[in-house]
Design an enzyme around this catalytic site. Structure first.
Site, PDB file in Angstrom:
ATOM      1  N   SER A  10       0.850  -1.191   0.000  1.00 58.36           N
ATOM      2  CA  SER A  10       0.000   0.000   0.000  1.00 58.36           C
ATOM      3  C   SER A  10       0.883   1.237   0.000  1.00 58.36           C
ATOM      4  O   SER A  10       1.677   1.435   0.932  1.00 58.36           O
ATOM      5  CB  SER A  10      -0.880   0.023   1.243  1.00 58.36           C
ATOM      6  OG  SER A  10      -1.383   1.335   1.417  1.00 58.36           O
ATOM      7  N   HIS A  35      -1.270  -1.340  -4.259  1.00 63.82           N
ATOM      8  CA  HIS A  35      -2.538  -1.076  -3.574  1.00 63.82           C
ATOM      9  C   HIS A  35      -2.670   0.425  -3.333  1.00 63.82           C
ATOM     10  O   HIS A  35      -1.782   1.057  -2.756  1.00 63.82           O
ATOM     11  CB  HIS A  35      -2.550  -1.843  -2.252  1.00 63.82           C
ATOM     12  CG  HIS A  35      -3.838  -1.766  -1.512  1.00 63.82           C
ATOM     13  ND1 HIS A  35      -4.926  -2.548  -1.817  1.00 63.82           N
ATOM     14  CD2 HIS A  35      -4.220  -0.994  -0.460  1.00 63.82           C
ATOM     15  CE1 HIS A  35      -5.926  -2.272  -0.989  1.00 63.82           C
ATOM     16  NE2 HIS A  35      -5.524  -1.321  -0.155  1.00 63.82           N
ATOM     17  N   ASP A  37      -4.872   3.373  -1.682  1.00 65.34           N
ATOM     18  CA  ASP A  37      -5.885   3.672  -0.672  1.00 65.34           C
ATOM     19  C   ASP A  37      -6.446   5.070  -0.876  1.00 65.34           C
ATOM     20  O   ASP A  37      -5.800   6.072  -0.565  1.00 65.34           O
ATOM     21  CB  ASP A  37      -5.265   3.568   0.727  1.00 65.34           C
ATOM     22  CG  ASP A  37      -5.055   2.118   1.129  1.00 65.34           C
ATOM     23  OD1 ASP A  37      -6.003   1.330   1.009  1.00 65.34           O
ATOM     24  OD2 ASP A  37      -3.934   1.783   1.549  1.00 65.34           O
ATOM     25  N   MET A  39      -9.039   7.829   0.168  1.00 66.23           N
ATOM     26  CA  MET A  39      -9.842   8.186   1.356  1.00 66.23           C
ATOM     27  C   MET A  39     -10.430   9.586   1.197  1.00 66.23           C
ATOM     28  O   MET A  39      -9.754  10.488   0.687  1.00 66.23           O
ATOM     29  CB  MET A  39      -8.967   8.148   2.606  1.00 66.23           C
ATOM     30  CG  MET A  39      -8.270   6.815   2.816  1.00 66.23           C
ATOM     31  SD  MET A  39      -7.438   6.784   4.396  1.00 66.23           S
ATOM     32  CE  MET A  39      -6.537   5.232   4.274  1.00 66.23           C
ATOM     33  N   HIS A  68      -8.506   0.733  -3.741  1.00 69.05           N
ATOM     34  CA  HIS A  68      -9.383   0.521  -2.589  1.00 69.05           C
ATOM     35  C   HIS A  68     -10.080   1.839  -2.266  1.00 69.05           C
ATOM     36  O   HIS A  68      -9.469   2.750  -1.702  1.00 69.05           O
ATOM     37  CB  HIS A  68      -8.500   0.038  -1.413  1.00 69.05           C
ATOM     38  CG  HIS A  68      -9.234  -0.161  -0.137  1.00 69.05           C
ATOM     39  ND1 HIS A  68      -8.568  -0.358   1.062  1.00 69.05           N
ATOM     40  CD2 HIS A  68     -10.558  -0.222   0.158  1.00 69.05           C
ATOM     41  CE1 HIS A  68      -9.459  -0.518   2.032  1.00 69.05           C
ATOM     42  NE2 HIS A  68     -10.663  -0.432   1.515  1.00 69.05           N
ATOM     43  N   MET A  70     -12.236   4.133  -0.282  1.00 72.26           N
ATOM     44  CA  MET A  70     -12.861   4.391   1.024  1.00 72.26           C
ATOM     45  C   MET A  70     -13.566   5.738   0.915  1.00 72.26           C
ATOM     46  O   MET A  70     -13.197   6.709   1.579  1.00 72.26           O
ATOM     47  CB  MET A  70     -11.784   4.372   2.117  1.00 72.26           C
ATOM     48  CG  MET A  70     -11.292   2.958   2.405  1.00 72.26           C
ATOM     49  SD  MET A  70      -9.719   2.934   3.277  1.00 72.26           S
ATOM     50  CE  MET A  70      -8.603   2.993   1.879  1.00 72.26           C
ATOM     51  N   MET A 139     -11.125  -6.196   5.724  1.00 77.58           N
ATOM     52  CA  MET A 139     -10.308  -5.280   6.531  1.00 77.58           C
ATOM     53  C   MET A 139      -9.943  -5.951   7.855  1.00 77.58           C
ATOM     54  O   MET A 139     -10.802  -6.475   8.556  1.00 77.58           O
ATOM     55  CB  MET A 139     -11.078  -3.987   6.823  1.00 77.58           C
ATOM     56  CG  MET A 139     -11.370  -3.093   5.630  1.00 77.58           C
ATOM     57  SD  MET A 139      -9.923  -2.634   4.654  1.00 77.58           S
ATOM     58  CE  MET A 139      -8.891  -1.813   5.882  1.00 77.58           C
ATOM     59  N   ASP A 175      -6.308  -6.680   4.461  1.00 75.02           N
ATOM     60  CA  ASP A 175      -5.739  -5.332   4.496  1.00 75.02           C
ATOM     61  C   ASP A 175      -5.731  -4.780   5.918  1.00 75.02           C
ATOM     62  O   ASP A 175      -6.791  -4.573   6.511  1.00 75.02           O
ATOM     63  CB  ASP A 175      -6.589  -4.437   3.569  1.00 75.02           C
ATOM     64  CG  ASP A 175      -6.001  -3.056   3.377  1.00 75.02           C
ATOM     65  OD1 ASP A 175      -4.932  -2.765   3.932  1.00 75.02           O
ATOM     66  OD2 ASP A 175      -6.641  -2.260   2.657  1.00 75.02           O
TER      67      ASP A 175
HETATM   68  C1  DX5 Z   1      -6.128   1.298   5.834  1.00 71.93           C
HETATM   69  C2  DX5 Z   1      -5.661   0.968   4.440  1.00 71.93           C
HETATM   70  C3  DX5 Z   1      -4.536   0.013   4.381  1.00 71.93           C
HETATM   71  C4  DX5 Z   1      -3.296   0.476   5.068  1.00 71.93           C
HETATM   72  C5  DX5 Z   1      -2.539  -0.706   5.559  1.00 71.93           C
HETATM   73  O1  DX5 Z   1      -7.311   2.019   5.767  1.00 71.93           O
HETATM   74  O2  DX5 Z   1      -6.724   0.419   3.690  1.00 71.93           O
HETATM   75  O3  DX5 Z   1      -4.262  -0.380   3.049  1.00 71.93           O
HETATM   76  O4  DX5 Z   1      -2.471   1.241   4.243  1.00 71.93           O
HETATM   77  O5  DX5 Z   1      -1.457  -0.248   6.287  1.00 71.93           O
HETATM   78  P1  DX5 Z   1      -0.657  -1.184   7.274  1.00 71.93           P
HETATM   79  O6  DX5 Z   1      -0.141  -2.331   6.474  1.00 71.93           O
HETATM   80  O7  DX5 Z   1       0.391  -0.292   7.786  1.00 71.93           O
HETATM   81  O8  DX5 Z   1      -1.637  -1.652   8.336  1.00 71.93           O
HETATM   82 ZN    ZN Z   2      -6.387  -0.544   1.629  1.00 70.76          ZN
END
Ligand code: DX5
Ligand code: ZN
Length: 230
Positions: A10, A35, A37, A39, A68, A70, A139, A175
């Site tokens: 990620s 990956h 993320d 947000m 991903h 969010m 998750m 994840d």
């Molecule tokens: C959290 C993200 C993850 C995050 C994982 O909301 O979806 O992808 O980056 O990070 P680590 O591996 O540090 O838990």
């Molecule tokens: Zn993620």
């Protein structure tokens, strides 16, 4: 079904000032997917990046861009993420009123369709959309931040989702809080893809290859054992 565990770093934990170089470095170090993320500061309490940033890094690698989302609502932005080159688009069941429609829309855009479930969301929400899915992202932390502790209840959830999937070609992705210690727990339960942010992007670029191979080594054997018993 691939025998090898898919490792998806990620970029949330990468150096954002050098994102293109970070993507190149982590791919060279053995990443299978990237990956992403996304947000929105609404569905989750943090804001990251959107389509323009993904577009800017798309030409740094040919690897799968695993997006991903969010964000809530997600539906109106699906086209924008497809057009910048995301290969897999995953929406949260909790942020999508019409999950069936969103999954159809993702496939209609030519992408693989994923659904993500928060730690507290029961897996039964995907029961009637299984045939529209290419990936289930479970998750193992509450989404919003990297570097959180792994929530162990996801281990049973992986096994239950694996049973629901049956022979369908759907990948299970985990994840949050994935490390060489937690990776074997989910691999043994039937996970195919491991997302890792802080466990990959730590100790400088020279460490990325070792960090990725530590995850792979920890997961591959229990995963093979799980495949054998299916
Ligand atoms: C959290 C993200 C993850 C995050 C994982 O909301 O979806 O992808 O980056 O990070 P680590 O591996 O540090 O838990
Ligand atoms: Zn993620």
């Amino acid at each position: 079904m691939s025998q090898k565990t898919i490792i998806a770093p990620s970029v949330l934990s990468a150096d954002f000032a050098r994102l293109g170089e970070e993507v190149e470095a982590v791919c060279k170090a053995g990443a299978d997917w990237i990956h992403l993320d996304v947000m929105d500061g609404h569905f989750v309490p943090n804001i990251t990046f959107g389509p323009p940033v993904i577009k800017a890094i798309r030409d740094r690698t040919d690897k799968v861009f695993d997006c991903h989302l969010m964000i809530e609502p997600a539906e109106r932005y699906l086209g924008a993420f497809a057009v910048v080159g995301c290969n897999i688009i995953t929406v949260h069941a909790e942020a999508t009123t019409h999950l069936d429609r969103s999954l159809q829309a993702i496939r209609d855009l030519g992408c693989k369709a994923g659904v993500s479930l928060n730690p507290s969301t029961p897996e039964t929400v995907i029961e009637y959309v299984l045939d529209r899915l290419d990936l289930v992202l479970l998750m193992s932390v509450n989404p919003g931040f990297g570097g959180q502790d792994f929530i162990p209840s996801v281990i049973d959830k992986v096994a239950r989702v694996r049973a629901m999937i049956g022979v369908r070609p759907i990948l299970i992705e985990i994840d949050g809080g994935v490390t060489p210690e937690t990776a074997p727990l989910v691999a043994r339960a039937g996970a195919d893809v491991l997302v890792a942010g802080s466990a990959v992007f730590k100790d400088g670029r020279e460490a990325y290859a070792g960090n990725i191979s530590a995850l792979r080594t920890a997961a591959d054997e229990p995963r093979l054992a799980a495949l054998g018993s299916r």
